[in-house]
Design a protein around this motif. Structure first.
Motif, PDB file in Angstrom:
ATOM      1  N   GLU A  55      38.356  29.646  27.703  1.00  0.00           N
ATOM      2  CA  GLU A  55      39.508  30.154  26.954  1.00  0.00           C
ATOM      3  C   GLU A  55      39.667  31.659  27.095  1.00  0.00           C
ATOM      4  O   GLU A  55      40.772  32.181  27.011  1.00  0.00           O
ATOM      5  CB  GLU A  55      39.384  29.773  25.474  1.00  0.00           C
ATOM      6  CG  GLU A  55      39.535  28.287  25.243  1.00  0.00           C
ATOM      7  CD  GLU A  55      39.052  27.845  23.871  1.00  0.00           C
ATOM      8  OE1 GLU A  55      38.687  28.708  23.031  1.00  0.00           O
ATOM      9  OE2 GLU A  55      39.022  26.636  23.642  1.00  0.00           O
ATOM     10  N   GLY A  56      38.568  32.374  27.317  1.00  0.00           N
ATOM     11  CA  GLY A  56      38.619  33.819  27.493  1.00  0.00           C
ATOM     12  C   GLY A  56      39.004  34.241  28.897  1.00  0.00           C
ATOM     13  O   GLY A  56      39.175  35.424  29.168  1.00  0.00           O
ATOM     14  N   GLY A  57      39.157  33.273  29.807  1.00  0.00           N
ATOM     15  CA  GLY A  57      39.492  33.580  31.189  1.00  0.00           C
ATOM     16  C   GLY A  57      38.245  33.867  32.007  1.00  0.00           C
ATOM     17  O   GLY A  57      37.153  34.039  31.466  1.00  0.00           O
ATOM     18  N   VAL A  58      38.420  33.892  33.307  1.00  0.00           N
ATOM     19  CA  VAL A  58      37.290  34.100  34.214  1.00  0.00           C
ATOM     20  C   VAL A  58      37.618  35.183  35.232  1.00  0.00           C
ATOM     21  O   VAL A  58      38.775  35.398  35.574  1.00  0.00           O
ATOM     22  CB  VAL A  58      36.906  32.783  34.939  1.00  0.00           C
ATOM     23  CG1 VAL A  58      36.397  31.746  33.961  1.00  0.00           C
ATOM     24  CG2 VAL A  58      38.062  32.239  35.754  1.00  0.00           C
ATOM     25  N   ALA A  59      36.599  35.870  35.686  1.00  0.00           N
ATOM     26  CA  ALA A  59      36.705  36.862  36.754  1.00  0.00           C
ATOM     27  C   ALA A  59      35.868  36.343  37.918  1.00  0.00           C
ATOM     28  O   ALA A  59      34.654  36.177  37.781  1.00  0.00           O
ATOM     29  CB  ALA A  59      36.190  38.220  36.281  1.00  0.00           C
ATOM     30  N   LEU A  60      36.523  36.052  39.031  1.00  0.00           N
ATOM     31  CA  LEU A  60      35.856  35.419  40.157  1.00  0.00           C
ATOM     32  C   LEU A  60      35.788  36.342  41.363  1.00  0.00           C
ATOM     33  O   LEU A  60      36.801  36.906  41.769  1.00  0.00           O
ATOM     34  CB  LEU A  60      36.601  34.133  40.531  1.00  0.00           C
ATOM     35  CG  LEU A  60      36.774  33.125  39.394  1.00  0.00           C
ATOM     36  CD1 LEU A  60      37.705  32.005  39.811  1.00  0.00           C
ATOM     37  CD2 LEU A  60      35.429  32.584  38.960  1.00  0.00           C
ATOM     38  N   TRP A  67      41.263  43.946  46.836  1.00  0.00           N
ATOM     39  CA  TRP A  67      40.035  44.687  47.098  1.00  0.00           C
ATOM     40  C   TRP A  67      38.965  43.688  47.541  1.00  0.00           C
ATOM     41  O   TRP A  67      38.331  43.038  46.701  1.00  0.00           O
ATOM     42  CB  TRP A  67      39.556  45.418  45.843  1.00  0.00           C
ATOM     43  CG  TRP A  67      40.495  46.481  45.404  1.00  0.00           C
ATOM     44  CD1 TRP A  67      40.604  47.737  45.930  1.00  0.00           C
ATOM     45  CD2 TRP A  67      41.458  46.420  44.365  1.00  0.00           C
ATOM     46  NE1 TRP A  67      41.574  48.442  45.281  1.00  0.00           N
ATOM     47  CE2 TRP A  67      42.117  47.653  44.301  1.00  0.00           C
ATOM     48  CE3 TRP A  67      41.838  45.419  43.462  1.00  0.00           C
ATOM     49  CZ2 TRP A  67      43.121  47.929  43.393  1.00  0.00           C
ATOM     50  CZ3 TRP A  67      42.842  45.688  42.564  1.00  0.00           C
ATOM     51  CH2 TRP A  67      43.464  46.928  42.531  1.00  0.00           C
ATOM     52  N   PRO A  68      38.731  43.549  48.854  1.00  0.00           N
ATOM     53  CA  PRO A  68      37.699  42.611  49.309  1.00  0.00           C
ATOM     54  C   PRO A  68      36.369  42.868  48.601  1.00  0.00           C
ATOM     55  O   PRO A  68      35.926  43.997  48.482  1.00  0.00           O
ATOM     56  CB  PRO A  68      37.600  42.887  50.804  1.00  0.00           C
ATOM     57  CG  PRO A  68      38.974  43.390  51.161  1.00  0.00           C
ATOM     58  CD  PRO A  68      39.401  44.213  49.957  1.00  0.00           C
ATOM     59  N   ALA A  72      39.089  38.428  41.091  1.00  0.00           N
ATOM     60  CA  ALA A  72      40.405  37.896  40.745  1.00  0.00           C
ATOM     61  C   ALA A  72      40.285  37.302  39.347  1.00  0.00           C
ATOM     62  O   ALA A  72      39.329  36.584  39.057  1.00  0.00           O
ATOM     63  CB  ALA A  72      40.835  36.836  41.745  1.00  0.00           C
ATOM     64  N   PHE A  73      41.237  37.631  38.481  1.00  0.00           N
ATOM     65  CA  PHE A  73      41.212  37.157  37.091  1.00  0.00           C
ATOM     66  C   PHE A  73      42.134  35.959  36.916  1.00  0.00           C
ATOM     67  O   PHE A  73      43.281  35.971  37.377  1.00  0.00           O
ATOM     68  CB  PHE A  73      41.655  38.279  36.146  1.00  0.00           C
ATOM     69  CG  PHE A  73      40.773  39.492  36.224  1.00  0.00           C
ATOM     70  CD1 PHE A  73      39.487  39.473  35.719  1.00  0.00           C
ATOM     71  CD2 PHE A  73      41.228  40.654  36.835  1.00  0.00           C
ATOM     72  CE1 PHE A  73      38.669  40.584  35.803  1.00  0.00           C
ATOM     73  CE2 PHE A  73      40.414  41.772  36.925  1.00  0.00           C
ATOM     74  CZ  PHE A  73      39.135  41.740  36.409  1.00  0.00           C
ATOM     75  N   TYR A  74      41.620  34.945  36.240  1.00  0.00           N
ATOM     76  CA  TYR A  74      42.380  33.733  35.947  1.00  0.00           C
ATOM     77  C   TYR A  74      42.228  33.405  34.465  1.00  0.00           C
ATOM     78  O   TYR A  74      41.128  33.427  33.929  1.00  0.00           O
ATOM     79  CB  TYR A  74      41.872  32.555  36.802  1.00  0.00           C
ATOM     80  CG  TYR A  74      42.306  32.692  38.245  1.00  0.00           C
ATOM     81  CD1 TYR A  74      43.471  32.076  38.688  1.00  0.00           C
ATOM     82  CD2 TYR A  74      41.580  33.458  39.136  1.00  0.00           C
ATOM     83  CE1 TYR A  74      43.885  32.213  40.001  1.00  0.00           C
ATOM     84  CE2 TYR A  74      41.990  33.605  40.450  1.00  0.00           C
ATOM     85  CZ  TYR A  74      43.156  32.976  40.876  1.00  0.00           C
ATOM     86  OH  TYR A  74      43.576  33.128  42.175  1.00  0.00           O
ATOM     87  N   ALA A  99      40.794  43.253  40.472  1.00  0.00           N
ATOM     88  CA  ALA A  99      40.190  44.576  40.306  1.00  0.00           C
ATOM     89  C   ALA A  99      39.075  44.746  41.346  1.00  0.00           C
ATOM     90  O   ALA A  99      38.529  43.762  41.827  1.00  0.00           O
ATOM     91  CB  ALA A  99      39.604  44.721  38.896  1.00  0.00           C
ATOM     92  N   PRO A 100      38.762  45.997  41.657  1.00  0.00           N
ATOM     93  CA  PRO A 100      37.683  46.230  42.626  1.00  0.00           C
ATOM     94  C   PRO A 100      36.329  45.783  42.099  1.00  0.00           C
ATOM     95  O   PRO A 100      36.106  45.587  40.971  1.00  0.00           O
ATOM     96  CB  PRO A 100      37.690  47.736  42.832  1.00  0.00           C
ATOM     97  CG  PRO A 100      38.743  48.307  41.986  1.00  0.00           C
ATOM     98  CD  PRO A 100      39.364  47.202  41.198  1.00  0.00           C
TER      99      PRO A 100
END
Length: 100
Positions: A55-60, A67-68, A72-74, A99-100
């Motif tokens: 529910e808080g979202g994920v950063a993958l 930025w390789p 990526a935020f979902y 984000a980087p």
């Protein structure tokens, strides 16, 4: 990313290699579909995550973002129904930036 790359990624689980013997979903696991952004169409295995973590979202991590090697935020959309016809898929997570 070109059309061939996109085809390889469809139906694949985030974090698995495209040449993995079983790159797709497993019947005893729960998944979120990633919608939009650099990981569009991938499935994220959320079986072992607590509901509040999803529910808080994920950063993958991804090499495919602006930025390789960045993230990526979902995020979920509140009240969105479960996608029809997708066994094991319990929700969608939508791209919200990177984000980087």
């Amino acid at each position: 990313m070109n059309a061939d790359d996109e085809q390889v990624m469809r139906g694949r689980v985030y974090g698995r290699d495209h040449d993995d013997p079983v790159p797709g979903p497993l019947p005893h696991r729960k998944y979120a579909v990633l919608v939009g952004g650099p990981l569009d169409g991938l499935l994220l295995d959320i079986t072992d995550l607590r509901p509040e973590e999803v529910e808080g979202g994920v950063a993958l991590s991804t090499e495919l973002s602006r930025w390789p090697g960045g993230r990526a935020f979902y995020d979920p959309r509140p009240g969105e129904p479960r996608p029809p016809g997708a066994p094991g898929v319990v929700c969608r997570l939508h791209y919200s930036g990177d984000a980087p």
